[in-house]
Motif scaffolding. Sequence first.
Motif, PDB file in Angstrom:
ATOM      1  N   LYS A   7      -9.673   5.848 -43.181  1.00  0.00           N
ATOM      2  CA  LYS A   7     -10.185   5.184 -41.985  1.00  0.00           C
ATOM      3  C   LYS A   7     -11.255   6.026 -41.298  1.00  0.00           C
ATOM      4  CE  LYS A   7      -6.120   2.362 -40.854  1.00  0.00           C
ATOM      5  NZ  LYS A   7      -5.039   2.121 -39.872  1.00  0.00           N
ATOM      6  N   ILE A   8     -10.990   7.325 -41.206  1.00  0.00           N
ATOM      7  CA  ILE A   8     -11.980   8.224 -40.590  1.00  0.00           C
ATOM      8  C   ILE A   8     -13.269   8.224 -41.404  1.00  0.00           C
ATOM      9  CG2 ILE A   8     -12.473  10.630 -40.016  1.00  0.00           C
ATOM     10  CD1 ILE A   8      -9.499  10.977 -39.417  1.00  0.00           C
ATOM     11  N   PHE A   9     -13.141   8.261 -42.731  1.00  0.00           N
ATOM     12  CA  PHE A   9     -14.320   8.248 -43.597  1.00  0.00           C
ATOM     13  C   PHE A   9     -15.116   6.947 -43.416  1.00  0.00           C
ATOM     14  CE2 PHE A   9     -16.338   7.171 -47.666  1.00  0.00           C
ATOM     15  CZ  PHE A   9     -17.151   8.274 -47.823  1.00  0.00           C
ATOM     16  N   LEU A  10     -14.409   5.812 -43.323  1.00  0.00           N
ATOM     17  CA  LEU A  10     -15.088   4.525 -43.126  1.00  0.00           C
ATOM     18  C   LEU A  10     -15.775   4.479 -41.767  1.00  0.00           C
ATOM     19  CD1 LEU A  10     -12.454   2.043 -44.628  1.00  0.00           C
ATOM     20  CD2 LEU A  10     -14.643   2.728 -45.628  1.00  0.00           C
ATOM     21  N   LEU A  11     -15.120   5.024 -40.725  1.00  0.00           N
ATOM     22  CA  LEU A  11     -15.721   5.055 -39.393  1.00  0.00           C
ATOM     23  C   LEU A  11     -16.981   5.906 -39.377  1.00  0.00           C
ATOM     24  CD1 LEU A  11     -15.645   4.412 -36.367  1.00  0.00           C
ATOM     25  CD2 LEU A  11     -14.156   6.407 -36.058  1.00  0.00           C
ATOM     26  N   ILE A  12     -16.921   7.086 -39.996  1.00  0.00           N
ATOM     27  CA  ILE A  12     -18.090   7.963 -40.043  1.00  0.00           C
ATOM     28  C   ILE A  12     -19.216   7.304 -40.849  1.00  0.00           C
ATOM     29  CG2 ILE A  12     -18.937  10.161 -40.960  1.00  0.00           C
ATOM     30  CD1 ILE A  12     -16.292  11.412 -40.169  1.00  0.00           C
ATOM     31  N   SER A  13     -18.865   6.650 -41.954  1.00  0.00           N
ATOM     32  CA  SER A  13     -19.878   5.948 -42.756  1.00  0.00           C
ATOM     33  C   SER A  13     -20.545   4.851 -41.943  1.00  0.00           C
ATOM     34  CB  SER A  13     -19.230   5.365 -44.015  1.00  0.00           C
ATOM     35  OG  SER A  13     -18.665   6.383 -44.810  1.00  0.00           O
ATOM     36  N   PHE A  14     -19.745   4.107 -41.160  1.00  0.00           N
ATOM     37  CA  PHE A  14     -20.308   3.047 -40.316  1.00  0.00           C
ATOM     38  C   PHE A  14     -21.252   3.638 -39.271  1.00  0.00           C
ATOM     39  CE2 PHE A  14     -19.977   0.745 -36.270  1.00  0.00           C
ATOM     40  CZ  PHE A  14     -20.550  -0.466 -36.647  1.00  0.00           C
ATOM     41  N   LEU A  15     -20.840   4.745 -38.633  1.00  0.00           N
ATOM     42  CA  LEU A  15     -21.688   5.376 -37.627  1.00  0.00           C
ATOM     43  C   LEU A  15     -22.995   5.869 -38.231  1.00  0.00           C
ATOM     44  CD1 LEU A  15     -19.049   7.422 -35.584  1.00  0.00           C
ATOM     45  CD2 LEU A  15     -20.244   5.346 -34.872  1.00  0.00           C
ATOM     46  N   ILE A  16     -22.937   6.428 -39.440  1.00  0.00           N
ATOM     47  CA  ILE A  16     -24.151   6.911 -40.105  1.00  0.00           C
ATOM     48  C   ILE A  16     -25.080   5.745 -40.415  1.00  0.00           C
ATOM     49  CG2 ILE A  16     -25.031   7.950 -42.233  1.00  0.00           C
ATOM     50  CD1 ILE A  16     -22.583   9.769 -42.228  1.00  0.00           C
ATOM     51  N   LEU A  17     -24.520   4.653 -40.976  1.00  0.00           N
ATOM     52  CA  LEU A  17     -25.341   3.490 -41.300  1.00  0.00           C
ATOM     53  C   LEU A  17     -25.932   2.866 -40.037  1.00  0.00           C
ATOM     54  CD1 LEU A  17     -23.171   1.796 -44.086  1.00  0.00           C
ATOM     55  CD2 LEU A  17     -25.288   3.086 -44.378  1.00  0.00           C
ATOM     56  N   ALA A  18     -25.130   2.785 -38.966  1.00  0.00           N
ATOM     57  CA  ALA A  18     -25.635   2.238 -37.710  1.00  0.00           C
ATOM     58  C   ALA A  18     -26.751   3.105 -37.134  1.00  0.00           C
ATOM     59  CB  ALA A  18     -24.491   2.113 -36.698  1.00  0.00           C
ATOM     60  N   THR A  19     -26.583   4.416 -37.208  1.00  0.00           N
ATOM     61  CA  THR A  19     -27.618   5.331 -36.702  1.00  0.00           C
ATOM     62  C   THR A  19     -28.900   5.197 -37.510  1.00  0.00           C
ATOM     63  OG1 THR A  19     -25.904   6.891 -36.007  1.00  0.00           O
ATOM     64  CG2 THR A  19     -28.150   7.731 -36.188  1.00  0.00           C
ATOM     65  N   ILE A  20     -28.774   5.138 -38.829  1.00  0.00           N
ATOM     66  CA  ILE A  20     -29.957   4.975 -39.677  1.00  0.00           C
ATOM     67  C   ILE A  20     -30.649   3.648 -39.362  1.00  0.00           C
ATOM     68  CG2 ILE A  20     -30.737   4.663 -42.060  1.00  0.00           C
ATOM     69  CD1 ILE A  20     -28.567   6.600 -42.929  1.00  0.00           C
ATOM     70  N   GLY A  21     -29.842   2.578 -39.187  1.00  0.00           N
ATOM     71  CA  GLY A  21     -30.424   1.277 -38.868  1.00  0.00           C
ATOM     72  C   GLY A  21     -31.182   1.289 -37.552  1.00  0.00           C
ATOM     73  N   LEU A  22     -30.593   1.922 -36.520  1.00  0.00           N
ATOM     74  CA  LEU A  22     -31.266   1.997 -35.221  1.00  0.00           C
ATOM     75  C   LEU A  22     -32.544   2.822 -35.301  1.00  0.00           C
ATOM     76  CD1 LEU A  22     -28.227   2.469 -32.793  1.00  0.00           C
ATOM     77  CD2 LEU A  22     -29.732   0.490 -32.961  1.00  0.00           C
ATOM     78  N   GLN A  23     -32.494   3.928 -36.030  1.00  0.00           N
ATOM     79  CA  GLN A  23     -33.687   4.761 -36.176  1.00  0.00           C
ATOM     80  C   GLN A  23     -34.795   4.006 -36.904  1.00  0.00           C
ATOM     81  OE1 GLN A  23     -34.359   7.931 -34.963  1.00  0.00           O
ATOM     82  NE2 GLN A  23     -32.492   7.577 -33.789  1.00  0.00           N
ATOM     83  N   VAL A  24     -34.422   3.274 -37.960  1.00  0.00           N
ATOM     84  CA  VAL A  24     -35.423   2.481 -38.690  1.00  0.00           C
ATOM     85  C   VAL A  24     -36.022   1.421 -37.777  1.00  0.00           C
ATOM     86  CG1 VAL A  24     -35.727   0.810 -40.565  1.00  0.00           C
ATOM     87  CG2 VAL A  24     -34.411   2.897 -40.961  1.00  0.00           C
TER      88      VAL A  24
END
Length: 497
Positions: A7-24
Amino acid sequence: MNITTRKIFLLISFLILATIGLQVYWNYKNYISNKDRLFNEVQIAYDKALEIYFNEESKKQLISFVSSDKNLKSKDFINLVFKDSIFKSAIKTNSPKTKETDTLLFETFNDNSTKIDTKIFFIDGKTPLLPKSSSINSIQVLKGKIAQDKIGGIEQFPNRIVINMSSDTIKYNHVDSILKTELKRKNIALDYSFYHLKKDSLFYTFLNSNQTFKHKIEPKSTFFKPDEILTLGFNYSNLLLLKRMGIELVLSFIFLIGLIGCLFFMLYVISKQKKMDDIKNDFINNITHEFKTPITTISSALEGMSNFNPTNNLEKNQKYISISKKQLSKLEIMVEKILETATLNTEKLTLNRERFNLIPFLNSIVEKHKTSTNKSILLSNYLEQLLFFGDPFYLENVFSNLIDNAIKYGGDEIIVTCELINNTIQIDVTDTGNTIPKSEEKSIFEKFYRIPKGNLHDVKGYGIGLYFSKTLIEKHNGSLQLIRNHQTTFRIILPYE
């Protein structure tokens, strides 16, 4: 990986993808904003270039007629100016097709309808205007830039006519030169071309006629004739926009890398803590099992003395006491090892250094272990004396741990070598076994770590021997490492003084 870690790994993966999406998304919006700003700057530069061009051209096409004759009537002045011979001469000398000259042209025209003494002067840059109070009756003709420069001076004359003529031709080279200057001033690099349109039909293409330009802008200039326009077609490089976004992109990249690094570091710490928690739990289970055996034995001995020796047989009592002492000694050793391990990384552990000969020291340790195993243990050495300044007590524990591990987990043959190489002491403990998996090599020196074997406890241990040995060797300014080459070798390197 258990459910919580997943669950922690999935949460961190989601945060990374969301951050990359916002930056893009933010960088894309910034890219569009810079693109619009670039188009606006090109529009401004082009309009200014055309304004400068037409202003300069208008100066060259300007003709001024002034009269210093105060008695000359306006009607006569106009008739004299627009008399064919005079007007055509002025137009001819001002035409862009006529070679410009700085020489003074002097012409006199006589007409019955005007005063005979009225003269026409074509004024150049070196000829001053005749003042209003001049005694010479004349009409002075100022052309081109001279007319523009002296436009303020002709206001003193009561009779004056200023004519501004426009040319049907556009000097594309001149427009190009001015536009390049404006673009360079704004630090804009473009590939461009001019499209001269007359009545919506292409009249002429200047510069890159074979290249296709994706973007076109129309000037906002009012100098063009009706149904005529000079369109600018251009292409820009994405690198130009990226350079303009340089600081924003760098900061965004640093922020993104920093955030992703922190998230992965957090995941690494969580995984390591989980691993350490599993290791500690395994250690607790193992040490509990180890403590339980001597405690049970001592309890049995005391029970035997109380219940199975009613006659108080001295011999039996001594036997039970001897068993209890051995188990208590075993408990004491285990407790001391745990306490020593707890103080390894503190200042409480002090080394009692002394200079001693390593060769007989190692030999005595090897001989002691020979009596406790049927495996072959050999000290391979060609030196008779090798002095070292260290703590013999702790070093004996280190070498004993390594040899004991080789006996427990290694093959049937154990070789201890001691050499002096490049001013360093190299001691190898090698066995013919290959029982350490490659995936476990980095973990075996961690505190309480044991190679997992499920619920099997076929070999007794606490998971602190190698950690204890590595830490003590490092306190002696040395190193301990594992070398696997069809055999298992633990190599100790110590400084030779």
